[in-house]
Design an enzyme around this catalytic site. Structure first.
Site, PDB file in Angstrom:
ATOM      1  N   ARG A  15       0.838  -1.184   0.000  1.00  0.00           N
ATOM      2  CA  ARG A  15       0.000   0.000   0.000  1.00  0.00           C
ATOM      3  C   ARG A  15       0.882   1.246   0.000  1.00  0.00           C
ATOM      4  O   ARG A  15       1.938   1.272   0.650  1.00  0.00           O
ATOM      5  CB  ARG A  15      -0.935   0.011   1.223  1.00  0.00           C
ATOM      6  CG  ARG A  15      -2.071  -1.012   1.129  1.00  0.00           C
ATOM      7  CD  ARG A  15      -3.055  -0.632   0.037  1.00  0.00           C
ATOM      8  NE  ARG A  15      -4.146  -1.582  -0.125  1.00  0.00           N
ATOM      9  CZ  ARG A  15      -4.179  -2.560  -1.016  1.00  0.00           C
ATOM     10  NH1 ARG A  15      -3.135  -2.756  -1.814  1.00  0.00           N
ATOM     11  NH2 ARG A  15      -5.232  -3.335  -1.117  1.00  0.00           N
ATOM     12  N   HIS A  56       0.025   0.146 -10.400  1.00  0.00           N
ATOM     13  CA  HIS A  56      -0.793  -0.737  -9.564  1.00  0.00           C
ATOM     14  C   HIS A  56      -1.194  -1.997 -10.336  1.00  0.00           C
ATOM     15  O   HIS A  56      -2.372  -2.340 -10.462  1.00  0.00           O
ATOM     16  CB  HIS A  56      -2.038  -0.017  -9.052  1.00  0.00           C
ATOM     17  CG  HIS A  56      -2.574  -0.611  -7.778  1.00  0.00           C
ATOM     18  ND1 HIS A  56      -3.141   0.134  -6.774  1.00  0.00           N
ATOM     19  CD2 HIS A  56      -2.621  -1.900  -7.342  1.00  0.00           C
ATOM     20  CE1 HIS A  56      -3.520  -0.662  -5.779  1.00  0.00           C
ATOM     21  NE2 HIS A  56      -3.213  -1.902  -6.101  1.00  0.00           N
TER      22      HIS A  56
END
Length: 306
Positions: free
Chosen positions: A221, A269
């Site tokens: 994250r 991502h």
């Protein structure tokens, strides 16, 4: 079994056939009376007007099954009283293994040391894997899979988790030994979730513990790393590198300094996607468990945040 597909419309064409094939007994819908639904399939970005979903009208829903491994965008929703389950998908784990292994091998072999510019750079031979120290922060499903794969390739792998729970054939440090785990890491792989305890975990002090020339791979994250601190440490450690797949703001703004830093690689991502072909079976299993009042799989601990 009536199930609401509470996910962005762009996901419907891929997910609806997979979910219906995996669980033919469901009536999968995109809208309807909230009280009529037995369960919800959820992904961030719903509702698409940017508002927060109000779970309170779903009085008969027995489970909310997330399509994402990370649940930080939903777990703090005060209207969510139904059981929440995160996605642990074998396809997602395999994707993460491939991403982290690929970038770890690139760092280990020093592939960026050999620009094709006509200069013969013999003498920059990498060590063998057994002499390369790798630390994996976060030893959940994904972290264990990555650590085991790298260990199987011969790397000297150490894991770190808050609990220090044992993992076969991997040395795992517990919470109080975080600094030890970081200071040994020639390659540091970050796979922790986003929780109050992990935000800015890698601050300037901890990043400063990394050995000279270390590579950071963050596929967990974006909130794990203090961005300003990382840029400072990269400037102080001129042979260090960072491969970043996750960010505090996504998409990463075009003017962000990560884009232009010579030793930062930005990936959008992509480290691990939930794949309908494999994940639909996990969702189907949980839907059936809910309807039979059986224990749910990968139930989220609201206090821990995952």
């Amino acid at each position: 079994m009536r199930v609401l597909f509470a996910a962005p419309a762009r996901l419907w064409d891929d997910w609806a056939p997979a979910l219906r094939a995996a669980c033919p007994e469901i009536d999968l819908c995109r809208d309807g009376d909230p009280a009529s639904f037995d369960a919800l399939i959820y992904a961030p970005g719903y509702p698409e007007d940017g508002s927060q979903l109000d779970f309170s009208p779903f009085v008969n829903a027995r489970v909310v099954q997330s399509l994402w491994a990370g649940v930080e965008r939903i777990v703090t929703n005060p209207t969510l009283t139904q059981p929440l389950c995160r996605m642990v998908d074998p396809g997602l784990a395999q994707g993460m293994v491939e991403f982290c292994t690929g970038w770890a091998m690139r760092a280990h072999l020093g592939m960026d040391l050999y620009p094709q510019d006509g200069v013969w750079r013999q003498g920059e031979t990498p060590p063998l894997a057994a002499d390369r120290r790798i630390t994996v922060l976060g030893m959940g499903e994904l972290g264990r899979a990555v650590a085991s794969t790298l260990s199987g390739l011969g790397f000297d792998v150490t894991g770190w988790s808050q609990s220090g729970r044992a993992v076969p054939e991997i040395s795992v440090f517990s919470g109080e030994r975080l600094d030890d785990a970081i200071s040994r890491a020639e390659i540091l792989i970050c796979l922790l979730p986003d929780t109050a305890a992990t935000r800015d975990l890698l601050n300037q002090t901890r990043l400063g513990l990394l050995p000279q020339g270390a590579t950071i791979i963050n596929a967990g994250r974006g909130t794990l790393i203090d961005e300003a601190a990382l840029l400072h440490v990269l400037d102080e450690n001129p042979s260090a590198r960072a491969v970043l797949d996750v960010f505090r703001t996504e998409p990463l703004p075009a003017g962000h300094p990560f884009w232009n830093h010579p030793r930062v690689t930005v990936t959008p991502h992509i480290a691990a996607e939930t794949r309908p072909a494999t994940a639909a079976h996990i969702a189907a299993q949980n839907l059936r468990h809910a309807m039979r009042n059986e224990p749910l799989i990968h139930l989220v601990d609201r206090h821990r945040g995952y």
